[in-house]
Design a protein around this motif. Sequence first.
Motif, PDB file in Angstrom:
ATOM      1  N   THR B 159       0.880  -1.149   0.000  1.00 52.17           N
ATOM      2  CA  THR B 159       0.000   0.000   0.000  1.00 52.17           C
ATOM      3  C   THR B 159       0.922   1.205   0.000  1.00 52.17           C
ATOM      4  O   THR B 159       2.002   1.154   0.573  1.00 52.17           O
ATOM      5  CB  THR B 159      -0.836   0.028   1.283  1.00 52.17           C
ATOM      6  OG1 THR B 159       0.060   0.015   2.403  1.00 52.17           O
ATOM      7  CG2 THR B 159      -1.698  -1.202   1.350  1.00 52.17           C
ATOM      8  N   ASN B 160       0.511   2.275  -0.634  1.00 46.57           N
ATOM      9  CA  ASN B 160       1.418   3.417  -0.652  1.00 46.57           C
ATOM     10  C   ASN B 160       1.217   4.301   0.568  1.00 46.57           C
ATOM     11  O   ASN B 160       0.735   5.429   0.478  1.00 46.57           O
ATOM     12  CB  ASN B 160       1.291   4.204  -1.958  1.00 46.57           C
ATOM     13  CG  ASN B 160      -0.113   4.665  -2.212  1.00 46.57           C
ATOM     14  OD1 ASN B 160      -1.016   4.341  -1.446  1.00 46.57           O
ATOM     15  ND2 ASN B 160      -0.300   5.442  -3.247  1.00 46.57           N
ATOM     16  N   MET B 167      -0.116  12.880   0.875  1.00 47.44           N
ATOM     17  CA  MET B 167      -1.296  13.417   0.209  1.00 47.44           C
ATOM     18  C   MET B 167      -2.272  14.007   1.227  1.00 47.44           C
ATOM     19  O   MET B 167      -2.841  15.080   1.007  1.00 47.44           O
ATOM     20  CB  MET B 167      -1.953  12.264  -0.554  1.00 47.44           C
ATOM     21  CG  MET B 167      -3.225  12.561  -1.283  1.00 47.44           C
ATOM     22  SD  MET B 167      -3.644  11.159  -2.390  1.00 47.44           S
ATOM     23  CE  MET B 167      -4.032   9.865  -1.218  1.00 47.44           C
ATOM     24  N   MET B 168      -2.433  13.291   2.321  1.00 50.79           N
ATOM     25  CA  MET B 168      -3.349  13.758   3.365  1.00 50.79           C
ATOM     26  C   MET B 168      -2.890  15.110   3.910  1.00 50.79           C
ATOM     27  O   MET B 168      -3.691  16.046   4.050  1.00 50.79           O
ATOM     28  CB  MET B 168      -3.416  12.723   4.491  1.00 50.79           C
ATOM     29  CG  MET B 168      -4.228  13.146   5.692  1.00 50.79           C
ATOM     30  SD  MET B 168      -5.969  13.392   5.321  1.00 50.79           S
ATOM     31  CE  MET B 168      -6.595  11.728   5.593  1.00 50.79           C
ATOM     32  N   VAL B 169      -1.604  15.227   4.178  1.00 50.19           N
ATOM     33  CA  VAL B 169      -1.068  16.483   4.704  1.00 50.19           C
ATOM     34  C   VAL B 169      -1.277  17.610   3.694  1.00 50.19           C
ATOM     35  O   VAL B 169      -1.727  18.706   4.044  1.00 50.19           O
ATOM     36  CB  VAL B 169       0.424  16.346   5.061  1.00 50.19           C
ATOM     37  CG1 VAL B 169       1.004  17.701   5.425  1.00 50.19           C
ATOM     38  CG2 VAL B 169       0.599  15.362   6.208  1.00 50.19           C
ATOM     39  N   THR B 288     -10.464  10.216   5.860  1.00 48.61           N
ATOM     40  CA  THR B 288      -9.422   9.212   6.028  1.00 48.61           C
ATOM     41  C   THR B 288      -8.856   8.786   4.677  1.00 48.61           C
ATOM     42  O   THR B 288      -9.179   9.374   3.645  1.00 48.61           O
ATOM     43  CB  THR B 288      -9.995   8.005   6.804  1.00 48.61           C
ATOM     44  OG1 THR B 288      -8.974   7.067   7.059  1.00 48.61           O
ATOM     45  CG2 THR B 288     -11.115   7.335   6.020  1.00 48.61           C
ATOM     46  N   VAL B 289      -8.045   7.754   4.694  1.00 50.20           N
ATOM     47  CA  VAL B 289      -7.456   7.214   3.465  1.00 50.20           C
ATOM     48  C   VAL B 289      -7.967   5.799   3.274  1.00 50.20           C
ATOM     49  O   VAL B 289      -7.905   4.988   4.191  1.00 50.20           O
ATOM     50  CB  VAL B 289      -5.921   7.184   3.547  1.00 50.20           C
ATOM     51  CG1 VAL B 289      -5.334   6.485   2.329  1.00 50.20           C
ATOM     52  CG2 VAL B 289      -5.366   8.584   3.697  1.00 50.20           C
ATOM     53  N   LYS B 290      -8.511   5.545   2.117  1.00 50.23           N
ATOM     54  CA  LYS B 290      -9.044   4.215   1.858  1.00 50.23           C
ATOM     55  C   LYS B 290      -8.053   3.412   1.033  1.00 50.23           C
ATOM     56  O   LYS B 290      -7.663   3.797  -0.057  1.00 50.23           O
ATOM     57  CB  LYS B 290     -10.356   4.318   1.104  1.00 50.23           C
ATOM     58  CG  LYS B 290     -10.968   2.957   0.757  1.00 50.23           C
ATOM     59  CD  LYS B 290     -12.167   3.151  -0.168  1.00 50.23           C
ATOM     60  CE  LYS B 290     -12.694   1.817  -0.655  1.00 50.23           C
ATOM     61  NZ  LYS B 290     -13.093   0.941   0.443  1.00 50.23           N
ATOM     62  N   GLU B 322      -2.622   1.987  -5.302  1.00 44.47           N
ATOM     63  CA  GLU B 322      -3.064   3.356  -5.115  1.00 44.47           C
ATOM     64  C   GLU B 322      -4.177   3.381  -4.061  1.00 44.47           C
ATOM     65  O   GLU B 322      -5.006   2.472  -4.001  1.00 44.47           O
ATOM     66  CB  GLU B 322      -3.588   3.909  -6.447  1.00 44.47           C
ATOM     67  CG  GLU B 322      -4.864   3.254  -6.968  1.00 44.47           C
ATOM     68  CD  GLU B 322      -4.675   1.792  -7.421  1.00 44.47           C
ATOM     69  OE1 GLU B 322      -5.664   1.189  -7.838  1.00 44.47           O
ATOM     70  OE2 GLU B 322      -3.545   1.242  -7.345  1.00 44.47           O
ATOM     71  N   SER B 323      -4.154   4.371  -3.207  1.00 45.70           N
ATOM     72  CA  SER B 323      -5.266   4.508  -2.274  1.00 45.70           C
ATOM     73  C   SER B 323      -5.892   5.879  -2.507  1.00 45.70           C
ATOM     74  O   SER B 323      -5.339   6.711  -3.220  1.00 45.70           O
ATOM     75  CB  SER B 323      -4.781   4.365  -0.831  1.00 45.70           C
ATOM     76  OG  SER B 323      -3.599   5.088  -0.639  1.00 45.70           O
ATOM     77  N   GLU B 324      -7.040   6.098  -1.901  1.00 47.50           N
ATOM     78  CA  GLU B 324      -7.726   7.361  -2.192  1.00 47.50           C
ATOM     79  C   GLU B 324      -8.121   8.079  -0.921  1.00 47.50           C
ATOM     80  O   GLU B 324      -8.451   7.468   0.094  1.00 47.50           O
ATOM     81  CB  GLU B 324      -8.967   7.101  -3.043  1.00 47.50           C
ATOM     82  CG  GLU B 324      -9.859   6.018  -2.486  1.00 47.50           C
ATOM     83  CD  GLU B 324     -11.035   5.719  -3.399  1.00 47.50           C
ATOM     84  OE1 GLU B 324     -11.765   6.674  -3.723  1.00 47.50           O
ATOM     85  OE2 GLU B 324     -11.227   4.547  -3.773  1.00 47.50           O
TER      86      GLU B 324
END
Lengths: 331, 331
Positions: B159-160, B167-169, B288-290, B322-324
């Motif tokens: 998982t990345n 990306m979240m930041v 969140t990150v999925k 890739e996660s989203e």
Amino acid sequence: MAPTIKQIAKLANVSIATVSRALSGDEKVTSETKRLVLNAARELNYRPNILARNFVKGKSNIVGLILPDISDEFFSEIIRGVDETSYDHGYYTMVISSHKNRSLVESVHTLMSNGLVGGFIILIPFMDQKIEAALMHERVPFVIISGDNNAGEFDTVTTNNYQSAFMMVEFLVGKGYKKIAHISGPADNNDALLRKKGFLDACSKNKIEIRNNWLLDGDFTMEGGELAINKILNEDDKPEVIFAANDMMALGCYNAIQSRGLKIPDDIAITGFDDILISKYANPSLTTVKVNTDRIGKLAAERLIEKMDGTNNKTAQKIEIESELVIRNSC
Amino acid sequence: MAPTIKQIAKLANVSIATVSRALSGDEKVTSETKRLVLNAARELNYRPNILARNFVKGKSNIVGLILPDISDEFFSEIIRGVDETSYDHGYYTMVISSHKNRSLVESVHTLMSNGLVGGFIILIPFMDQKIEAALMHERVPFVIISGDNNAGEFDTVTTNNYQSAFMMVEFLVGKGYKKIAHISGPADNNDALLRKKGFLDACSKNKIEIRNNWLLDGDFTMEGGELAINKILNEDDKPEVIFAANDMMALGCYNAIQSRGLKIPDDIAITGFDDILISKYANPSLTTVKVNTDRIGKLAAERLIEKMDGTNNKTAQKIEIESELVIRNSC
DNA sequence: ATCACCGATGTAAACGTTTACACGATAACT
DNA sequence: AGTTATCGTGTAAACGTTTACATCGGTGAT
């Protein structure tokens, strides 16, 4: 490439039969010979070829585990329970998931006398004619995990949905609740049906009035729970407690109740069923029923292996997994 | 008992070789002969003996899936993903769980050249010397699922974590947040480490001040999250948003914040990582990150089967899933 | 008409292990 | 001493399938 008993035989200067016997712990072989063979085996880093062994023995030490095409928080625990027990008995676990390309019935057919597995455990959400027919013709032993134990003359491991729901109602009655509503699960789900039945019977037994409009239909989802409870939240004569057939719906009730500014359990109490991960952390924490999921897997595997070993071939057993009331702060 | 090609041969009046060829779709056999054989096979309800086939071919169409000894909400999805892909390619899935009686390393040894599986996928929370050593000597192809892709020259599906945290930041910065805290996971967990690194690097790049007392240690549990955030909730100079390394800890923050009568996201915003089931239903719903868990299983299985088929033996590939970003109402 | 070739099928060996049976040696009886 | 058990080991067959090689009939070229 991989070392075989032939190479061990050559190295230890014995025949392959002796090697085989020494490795399988035959008492007839001298301790001296055994030592020689074991040394040679260790030296070559020998691993017996399971495929060849199963093949020649005409039976397999692989346990099949057939899963339905739904995803569930508890599956990994069941899988773990099965595999742990399998391992302890020298068996392997093969998972056969059902999905869009493979139905539950097809899964059964996949395993049918292809020699791969020596027996299997099958999770059945709802027993129907097709599955029953497929199982009737099955030649290898199997055990069913299901919410229902009326499924013909098969070995079955079930959660005691009925008793647990019954127990929950009696607990509520014991706390003084008299006005109890129930949100049930999908109509084609055996667990849901049995929980509802347990609710109804416990109400009857305890002289709790069952009102038709407090018998709400749900679907095991959070939205379903919210929808259901909203139907009665406007009425003046509200129930004192709502027993949802699973935690997800119970948490749906939380949403509906709290968004109206009502307090749990003071204004209305809630209980659930399943004890999913979040229930402990909900606010207030949810009173519910905890099913011993890993025990389900363990006991199913134990029973299956009994049958595979031929240790115990007595008539079909119905094993019920005891569950426990988890009393928290929602009632 | 179970029908064999011999019986088909007798019934169809051909040799067993012809039966074998007809069944495996050899072009050399006449369509007439093929018809005969297939009819006979159907009549006898023949299923090829997988064990015998694998045995004689000297390779197995069974995919091993080694799981670590922790339970995880996502495992069943990974298992399903693997099995679905295996099935589509004509393979089977064998689960080997690690547990108190069998370590991860032992699981690897279990499979080592015993012929049972033709290859395996192994979930590794943290790569250590022992596991690496065990894998180095492994003879069958394998693929690693891990949070980290630096694990030597092995095929890996990851998982990345790093990129997603990054990306979240940047998303938070884009929303105007400048004071960001982070609660990290266990020190021996690669996912946790990479998420922290992503956080730190993104802060640096975006000129966000990193305060040491806003770099909190967590343990991926709800209690851990609560504990961590309580350390800074009393200070006058609070962060505007807290980025927890997983959802469980984020929900722990919810508890701490809400029990102080503070509002999310107005007083303080929260984000998590994982997108576990409840996050959608939390109040407010959690940003969140999925991670695409089933894709992890699928891609790992695809890569493994490439190797098992010999289709693609090129040097070790690092596949990143890739996660989203799942943007909800907690920030 | 002969030869070479090809296409379809059959024959038999091979895979690694277990196990029924055979065999020889030793021990325990008469 | 001769017979018989007993014990340890070896020989070889068996399991179901695949596949290299052999075989046989037919076709086309010469």
